[in-house]
Design a protein around this motif. Structure first.
Motif, PDB file in Angstrom:
ATOM      1  N   VAL A  86       8.212 -12.518  -6.431  1.00 32.97           N
ATOM      2  CA  VAL A  86       7.634 -11.157  -6.049  1.00 32.97           C
ATOM      3  C   VAL A  86       8.671 -10.285  -5.875  1.00 32.97           C
ATOM      4  CG1 VAL A  86       5.892 -10.151  -4.633  1.00 32.97           C
ATOM      5  CG2 VAL A  86       5.388 -12.207  -5.493  1.00 32.97           C
ATOM      6  N   ILE A  87       9.572 -10.588  -4.781  1.00 35.22           N
ATOM      7  CA  ILE A  87      10.572  -9.962  -4.269  1.00 35.22           C
ATOM      8  C   ILE A  87      11.649  -9.227  -5.075  1.00 35.22           C
ATOM      9  CG2 ILE A  87      12.214  -9.739  -2.367  1.00 35.22           C
ATOM     10  CD1 ILE A  87      10.573 -11.242  -0.757  1.00 35.22           C
ATOM     11  N   CYS A  88      12.081 -10.461  -6.020  1.00 35.31           N
ATOM     12  CA  CYS A  88      13.171 -10.112  -6.944  1.00 35.31           C
ATOM     13  C   CYS A  88      12.847 -10.279  -8.347  1.00 35.31           C
ATOM     14  CB  CYS A  88      14.090 -11.347  -6.822  1.00 35.31           C
ATOM     15  SG  CYS A  88      14.843 -11.770  -5.259  1.00 35.31           S
ATOM     16  N   ASN A 145      13.846  -1.964   7.289  1.00 40.55           N
ATOM     17  CA  ASN A 145      14.185  -2.791   5.954  1.00 40.55           C
ATOM     18  C   ASN A 145      13.441  -3.981   5.669  1.00 40.55           C
ATOM     19  OD1 ASN A 145      15.911  -2.769   3.575  1.00 40.55           O
ATOM     20  ND2 ASN A 145      17.286  -4.318   4.754  1.00 40.55           N
ATOM     21  N   THR A 146      12.154  -3.696   5.570  1.00 38.08           N
ATOM     22  CA  THR A 146      11.389  -4.939   4.943  1.00 38.08           C
ATOM     23  C   THR A 146      11.539  -5.194   3.427  1.00 38.08           C
ATOM     24  OG1 THR A 146       9.486  -3.151   4.409  1.00 38.08           O
ATOM     25  CG2 THR A 146       9.196  -4.534   6.510  1.00 38.08           C
ATOM     26  N   GLN A 147      11.296  -6.344   2.935  1.00 42.90           N
ATOM     27  CA  GLN A 147      11.567  -6.705   1.700  1.00 42.90           C
ATOM     28  C   GLN A 147      10.432  -6.351   0.722  1.00 42.90           C
ATOM     29  OE1 GLN A 147      13.009 -10.679   1.321  1.00 42.90           O
ATOM     30  NE2 GLN A 147      13.553 -10.828   3.437  1.00 42.90           N
ATOM     31  N   PHE A 148       9.378  -5.809   1.168  1.00 36.72           N
ATOM     32  CA  PHE A 148       8.230  -5.307   0.184  1.00 36.72           C
ATOM     33  C   PHE A 148       7.216  -4.306   1.121  1.00 36.72           C
ATOM     34  CE2 PHE A 148       6.879  -9.267   2.132  1.00 36.72           C
ATOM     35  CZ  PHE A 148       5.555  -8.776   2.546  1.00 36.72           C
ATOM     36  N   TYR A 149       6.326  -3.548   0.566  1.00 42.14           N
ATOM     37  CA  TYR A 149       5.774  -2.605   1.228  1.00 42.14           C
ATOM     38  C   TYR A 149       4.285  -2.924   0.805  1.00 42.14           C
ATOM     39  CZ  TYR A 149      10.447  -0.125   1.117  1.00 42.14           C
ATOM     40  OH  TYR A 149      11.626   0.292   1.091  1.00 42.14           O
ATOM     41  N   SER A 150       3.424  -2.673   1.707  1.00 41.44           N
ATOM     42  CA  SER A 150       2.133  -2.799   1.640  1.00 41.44           C
ATOM     43  C   SER A 150       1.210  -1.829   2.164  1.00 41.44           C
ATOM     44  CB  SER A 150       1.474  -4.042   2.459  1.00 41.44           C
ATOM     45  OG  SER A 150       0.166  -4.424   2.317  1.00 41.44           O
ATOM     46  N   SER A 197       3.423   4.057  -5.082  1.00 45.64           N
ATOM     47  CA  SER A 197       4.337   3.310  -5.894  1.00 45.64           C
ATOM     48  C   SER A 197       5.765   4.226  -6.041  1.00 45.64           C
ATOM     49  CB  SER A 197       3.432   3.319  -7.060  1.00 45.64           C
ATOM     50  OG  SER A 197       3.230   4.374  -7.737  1.00 45.64           O
ATOM     51  N   ALA A 198       5.666   5.552  -5.947  1.00 51.29           N
ATOM     52  CA  ALA A 198       7.010   6.245  -6.038  1.00 51.29           C
ATOM     53  C   ALA A 198       7.723   6.034  -4.817  1.00 51.29           C
ATOM     54  CB  ALA A 198       6.737   7.735  -6.017  1.00 51.29           C
ATOM     55  N   MET A 199       7.312   5.901  -3.671  1.00 51.68           N
ATOM     56  CA  MET A 199       8.222   5.408  -2.498  1.00 51.68           C
ATOM     57  C   MET A 199       8.849   3.952  -3.072  1.00 51.68           C
ATOM     58  SD  MET A 199       8.177   3.170   0.054  1.00 51.68           S
ATOM     59  CE  MET A 199       6.594   2.971   0.917  1.00 51.68           C
ATOM     60  N   ALA A 200       8.140   3.189  -3.289  1.00 52.86           N
ATOM     61  CA  ALA A 200       8.492   1.701  -3.714  1.00 52.86           C
ATOM     62  C   ALA A 200       9.664   1.862  -4.557  1.00 52.86           C
ATOM     63  CB  ALA A 200       7.494   0.789  -3.872  1.00 52.86           C
ATOM     64  N   ARG A 201       9.638   2.552  -5.552  1.00 54.62           N
ATOM     65  CA  ARG A 201      10.403   2.758  -6.804  1.00 54.62           C
ATOM     66  C   ARG A 201      11.660   3.279  -6.151  1.00 54.62           C
ATOM     67  NH1 ARG A 201       6.211   4.122  -9.914  1.00 54.62           N
ATOM     68  NH2 ARG A 201       6.718   6.352  -9.364  1.00 54.62           N
ATOM     69  N   ARG A 202      11.682   4.050  -5.336  1.00 57.73           N
ATOM     70  CA  ARG A 202      12.863   4.909  -4.749  1.00 57.73           C
ATOM     71  C   ARG A 202      13.769   3.847  -4.133  1.00 57.73           C
ATOM     72  NH1 ARG A 202       9.352   9.210  -3.568  1.00 57.73           N
ATOM     73  NH2 ARG A 202       9.208   8.461  -1.243  1.00 57.73           N
ATOM     74  N   GLY A 260      13.770   0.712  -4.537  1.00 57.12           N
ATOM     75  CA  GLY A 260      14.175  -0.553  -5.301  1.00 57.12           C
ATOM     76  C   GLY A 260      13.270  -1.876  -4.652  1.00 57.12           C
ATOM     77  N   LYS A 261      11.958  -1.789  -4.313  1.00 59.77           N
ATOM     78  CA  LYS A 261      11.363  -2.543  -3.713  1.00 59.77           C
ATOM     79  C   LYS A 261       9.940  -2.874  -4.201  1.00 59.77           C
ATOM     80  CE  LYS A 261      14.153  -3.032   0.575  1.00 59.77           C
ATOM     81  NZ  LYS A 261      14.147  -2.736   1.909  1.00 59.77           N
ATOM     82  N   PRO A 262       9.510  -4.096  -4.279  1.00 62.36           N
ATOM     83  CA  PRO A 262       7.731  -3.952  -4.988  1.00 62.36           C
ATOM     84  C   PRO A 262       6.985  -4.043  -3.588  1.00 62.36           C
ATOM     85  CG  PRO A 262       8.778  -6.162  -4.020  1.00 62.36           C
ATOM     86  CD  PRO A 262       9.825  -5.455  -3.828  1.00 62.36           C
ATOM     87  N   PHE A 263       5.659  -3.399  -4.012  1.00 62.90           N
ATOM     88  CA  PHE A 263       4.686  -3.039  -3.182  1.00 62.90           C
ATOM     89  C   PHE A 263       3.631  -4.077  -3.473  1.00 62.90           C
ATOM     90  CE2 PHE A 263       3.363  -0.348  -6.741  1.00 62.90           C
ATOM     91  CZ  PHE A 263       1.767  -0.348  -6.456  1.00 62.90           C
ATOM     92  N   TRP A 264       2.595  -4.171  -2.306  1.00 61.17           N
ATOM     93  CA  TRP A 264       1.454  -4.898  -2.456  1.00 61.17           C
ATOM     94  C   TRP A 264       0.219  -3.900  -1.959  1.00 61.17           C
ATOM     95  CZ3 TRP A 264       2.363 -10.007   0.806  1.00 61.17           C
ATOM     96  CH2 TRP A 264       3.590 -10.711   0.435  1.00 61.17           C
TER      97      TRP A 264
END
Length: 388
Positions: A13-15, A163-168, A195-200, A202-206
């Motif tokens: 999921v993360i990578c 600096n979390t590894q993903f966002y939810s 989703s735009a924030m997550a792309r900026r 470079g991390k996935p979102f849940w």
């Protein structure tokens, strides 16, 4: 072996890579709370039967969390535990959990305020210094609950500081008023901005879908969440996927199984079906890159982009009847996919689409030939086309 499964599944999921022991890879499906520790032996097998991979459990203490995790490990489900000692006795809590085979992540906080960022950053960094293998979980507000006009700034503040590894984030769009089903007007703006924030970064979102019917009253906007139908659930989870979500979360497990009554809810089979569909579509969505999302219809949701031109050179025409559609162009491992979702969770729609050359449809049974023309989109459902 089980610990390897959980760690590799999380890394997938993360990578964006796939678990070594799952060649096709699957989008993880998580239930959020609703499963008491003293009901673990009863509930975790039911969750597994329904197609649930992970459970976020909120426990009264560390002992309860460890008991639930022991049961989950035997069943083959991962756990994101939350309990007071993670905050109050961080070193000993992490030491007790970090090598447990069921551990996926540490739950730190649900729906923090902006003024929580400082102490959450300190806690997050401390946990990660003690265990760099398992990430921390913090779930953020929906836009309607966090000042919609400043929401993008609020989530950016969070992402920039912690600096979390993903966002939810959570938002539950399907509501009912005197028998009339509607979709919150804030829903797609939330997906756009998150989703735009997550792309900026470079991390996935849940993202979430509502499982448990209940009333929501003040101070939140009054709402009634109905028992989800197939169309309600598909609208939520497939929209999440079309925007790039990498984990689907359900609030709560109680909407799938009633632990107090000891029986499956009327919606159990609906969840099991949708979970099987998510897993079937995972080769399209797991680790994907979303190239663009558009909307069709007489009216498109606020802060979304109307589809004015065809999304890809291979698409000659595209039109959806009724309320319109969500259209997503996706790339994954050298393939390009076009997903078209009926934005109506109650009524069917008709998709009229024509391609330049032959394409295949990616169905739950696998790729099949698709001939240009008219096809039905069930409520909330989607069609996925393989463009190359």
């Amino acid at each position: 072996m089980k610990r390897l499964f959980y760690i590799t599944a999380l890394i997938s999921v993360i990578c964006g890579c796939r678990p070594a022991n799952e060649p096709a890879g699957t989008i993880p499906i998580l239930t959020w709370a609703g499963m008491p520790s003293d009901k673990a032996e009863e509930c975790f097998p039911i969750a597994k039967e329904c197609g649930i991979d992970w459970h976020l459990g909120l426990y009264g203490n560390q002992q309860q969390a460890l008991h639930a995790m022991d049961v989950a490990a035997e069943v083959g489900i991962g756990v994101i535990p939350g309990f007071p000692e993670i905050k109050d006795s961080t070193e000993s809590a992490v030491a007790a959990l970090k090598d447990h085979p069921a551990l996926i992540a540490y739950h730190l906080k649900d729906e923090p305020e902006t003024w929580d960022v400082h102490w959450l950053k300190a806690l997050h960094d401390k946990v990660q210094s003690l265990d760099s293998t398992h990430p921390c979980y913090i779930n953020l507000y929906p836009n309607w609950a966090w000042n919609e006009e400043s929401y993008a700034d609020n989530i950016e503040l969070y992402a920039s500081e912690i600096n979390t590894q993903f966002y939810s984030f959570d938002q539950y769009p399907v509501t009912e008023d005197e028998g009339v089903i509607s979709v919150r007007p804030t829903w797609y703006r939330n997906l756009e901005e998150f989703s735009a924030m997550a792309r900026r970064h470079g991390k996935p979102f849940w993202a979430f879908a509502m499982a448990k019917s209940h009333h929501l009253g003040p101070p939140s906007p009054p709402a009634f969440y109905p028992v989800p139908t197939l169309g309600h659930l598909r609208l939520q989870v497939f929209s999440d996927l079309l925007y790039g979500a990498q984990v689907i979360q359900y609030f709560t497990f109680g909407g799938i199984y009633d632990c107090k009554a000891g029986k499956k809810t009327p919606a159990f089979d609906v969840f099991r079906q949708v979970n099987s569909e998510i897993k079937a579509y995972s080769p399209v969505f797991l680790g994907c890159t979303v190239k663009g999302v558009w909307h069709t219809g007489d009216l498109v949701p606020s802060h979304t982009r109307r589809l004015k031109d065809m999304p890809h050179d291979k698409v000659k025409s595209l039109d959806v009847s009724g309320q319109g559609a969500v259209v997503s162009l996706i790339e994954n491992k050298g393939r390009t996919y076009l997903a078209v979702q009926n934005r109506d969770c109650v009524n069917e729609a008709t998709l009229e689409i024509e391609f330049d050359g032959r394409v295949r449809e990616f169905s739950v049974e696998g790729p099949v030939r698709f001939d240009d023309g008219s096809t039905t989109l069930e409520p909330g459902n989607m069609k996925i086309f393989i463009l190359n």
